[in-house]
Write a protein that holds these residues in place. Structure first.
Motif, PDB file in Angstrom:
ATOM      1  N   SER A 103      32.229  20.539  40.718  1.00 52.51           N
ATOM      2  CA  SER A 103      31.664  21.111  41.552  1.00 52.51           C
ATOM      3  C   SER A 103      31.580  21.028  42.938  1.00 52.51           C
ATOM      4  CB  SER A 103      29.979  20.804  41.304  1.00 52.51           C
ATOM      5  OG  SER A 103      29.993  19.298  42.037  1.00 52.51           O
ATOM      6  N   ALA A 108      31.191  28.616  42.964  1.00 52.14           N
ATOM      7  CA  ALA A 108      29.872  28.519  42.687  1.00 52.14           C
ATOM      8  C   ALA A 108      30.558  29.284  41.464  1.00 52.14           C
ATOM      9  CB  ALA A 108      28.439  28.386  43.444  1.00 52.14           C
ATOM     10  N   ARG A 112      31.200  28.412  37.507  1.00 49.66           N
ATOM     11  CA  ARG A 112      30.318  28.716  36.611  1.00 49.66           C
ATOM     12  C   ARG A 112      31.138  29.830  34.976  1.00 49.66           C
ATOM     13  NH1 ARG A 112      26.598  30.554  40.640  1.00 49.66           N
ATOM     14  NH2 ARG A 112      27.529  32.806  40.692  1.00 49.66           N
ATOM     15  N   MET A 115      32.864  26.800  32.867  1.00 51.82           N
ATOM     16  CA  MET A 115      31.716  26.447  31.865  1.00 51.82           C
ATOM     17  C   MET A 115      31.712  27.312  30.966  1.00 51.82           C
ATOM     18  SD  MET A 115      30.645  23.232  33.221  1.00 51.82           S
ATOM     19  CE  MET A 115      32.329  23.446  34.126  1.00 51.82           C
ATOM     20  N   ARG A 116      31.637  28.162  31.215  1.00 48.12           N
ATOM     21  CA  ARG A 116      31.899  28.894  30.375  1.00 48.12           C
ATOM     22  C   ARG A 116      32.957  29.644  29.295  1.00 48.12           C
ATOM     23  NH1 ARG A 116      29.602  32.502  34.695  1.00 48.12           N
ATOM     24  NH2 ARG A 116      26.839  33.475  33.841  1.00 48.12           N
ATOM     25  N   THR A 176      22.776  18.336  33.019  1.00 48.42           N
ATOM     26  CA  THR A 176      22.462  19.320  32.999  1.00 48.42           C
ATOM     27  C   THR A 176      21.031  18.696  34.419  1.00 48.42           C
ATOM     28  OG1 THR A 176      20.207  18.847  31.413  1.00 48.42           O
ATOM     29  CG2 THR A 176      22.475  20.395  31.082  1.00 48.42           C
ATOM     30  N   HIS A 179      23.470  18.757  36.905  1.00 44.54           N
ATOM     31  CA  HIS A 179      24.592  19.744  37.250  1.00 44.54           C
ATOM     32  C   HIS A 179      23.490  20.719  36.520  1.00 44.54           C
ATOM     33  CE1 HIS A 179      26.753  17.946  39.763  1.00 44.54           C
ATOM     34  NE2 HIS A 179      27.100  17.220  39.035  1.00 44.54           N
ATOM     35  N   GLU A 181      24.955  24.040  35.844  1.00 43.49           N
ATOM     36  CA  GLU A 181      25.434  25.146  35.111  1.00 43.49           C
ATOM     37  C   GLU A 181      26.214  24.269  34.113  1.00 43.49           C
ATOM     38  OE1 GLU A 181      27.109  21.660  38.347  1.00 43.49           O
ATOM     39  OE2 GLU A 181      25.162  23.620  38.406  1.00 43.49           O
ATOM     40  N   LEU A 184      26.159  26.067  31.293  1.00 45.85           N
ATOM     41  CA  LEU A 184      26.403  27.559  30.056  1.00 45.85           C
ATOM     42  C   LEU A 184      27.795  27.100  29.447  1.00 45.85           C
ATOM     43  CD1 LEU A 184      27.014  28.675  34.470  1.00 45.85           C
ATOM     44  CD2 LEU A 184      25.721  29.677  32.508  1.00 45.85           C
TER      45      LEU A 184
END
Length: 217
Positions: A103, A108, A112, A115-116, A176, A179, A181, A184
């Motif tokens: 991070s 941002a 994200r 993460m996906r 979580t 964080h 994110e 995701l």
């Protein structure tokens, strides 16, 4: 690993393998009454009450409201906030540091997207076997995979809506809250396995709860 950590880990394993551990596993998914636990475990109500009393003394179980019954209300039981440490999560501190570094280094939107991508990578090895299967089969497969990763989730539907959610069972609970994110990863994983985009509606804080809404058919 220190001696005290080894002893605690051994105690956790023995507890989870016992009847009390089975009760904790059931309560990890959702709150239950004595009658519901007795039916699920093939025990008498009195036997379940004795186990619950012991778990309450240990600070692992607490009462979570009252449910109406045919003749009288029934107390519903669930895990206490301190109970989550019983379930294996050795990755927690390492993953938290990893997320902090990421991070700090990534914007941002890039974070994200990363993460996906992680979620898609986890799902990649499982998608092919469920190709062509129905929606219900794929939902079950997604839940099984999530549980294998250390989560505890279930499928619910009502009033035209469908959800996958977990109570005290987020596989990424260690990170979580700081964080969000990271959720995701799970959102992407479930979406890939089920084959439809899921909407994230997770709860954060001391007791994170997974929640993903499925689009209408």
């Amino acid at each position: 690993m220190t001696r005290s950590r080894m002893q605690r880990t051994g105690w956790n394993k023995r507890l989870l393998a016992s009847t009390r551990g089975r009760i904790l596993a059931l309560l990890r998914s959702e709150n239950h009454t004595v009658n519901e636990l007795a039916a699920a475990l093939d025990l008498t109500d009195n036997a379940v009450r004795a186990h619950l009393l012991s778990l309450e003394r240990d600070g692992l179980v607490q009462q979570h409201g009252i449910r109406p019954g045919k003749r009288k209300p029934h107390a519903a039981y669930g895990l206490s906030p301190d109970a989550e440490h019983i379930f294996p999560k050795a990755y927690g501190p390492l993953l938290a540091h990893f997320m902090t570094v990421l991070s700090n280094r990534l914007t941002a939107p890039v974070l994200r997207g990363t993460m996906r991508e992680v979620g898609r990578a986890i799902a990649a090895g499982h998608i092919e076997r469920w190709k062509g299967r129905g929606r219900r089969d794929r939902i079950k497969a997604a839940l099984d995979l999530l549980n294998d990763l250390g989560g505890s989730a279930k499928f619910d539907e009502g009033e035209g809506k469908q959800f996958i959610h977990g109570r005290n069972g987020c596989p990424l609970a260690a990170v979580t809250s700081t964080h969000p994110e990271a959720c995701l990863i799970v959102q992407s994983l479930l979406s890939q396995i089920i084959g439809i985009p899921l909407k994230k509606c997770c709860e954060y804080g001391e007791t994170p709860r997974c929640c993903f809404e499925l689009p209408r058919k």
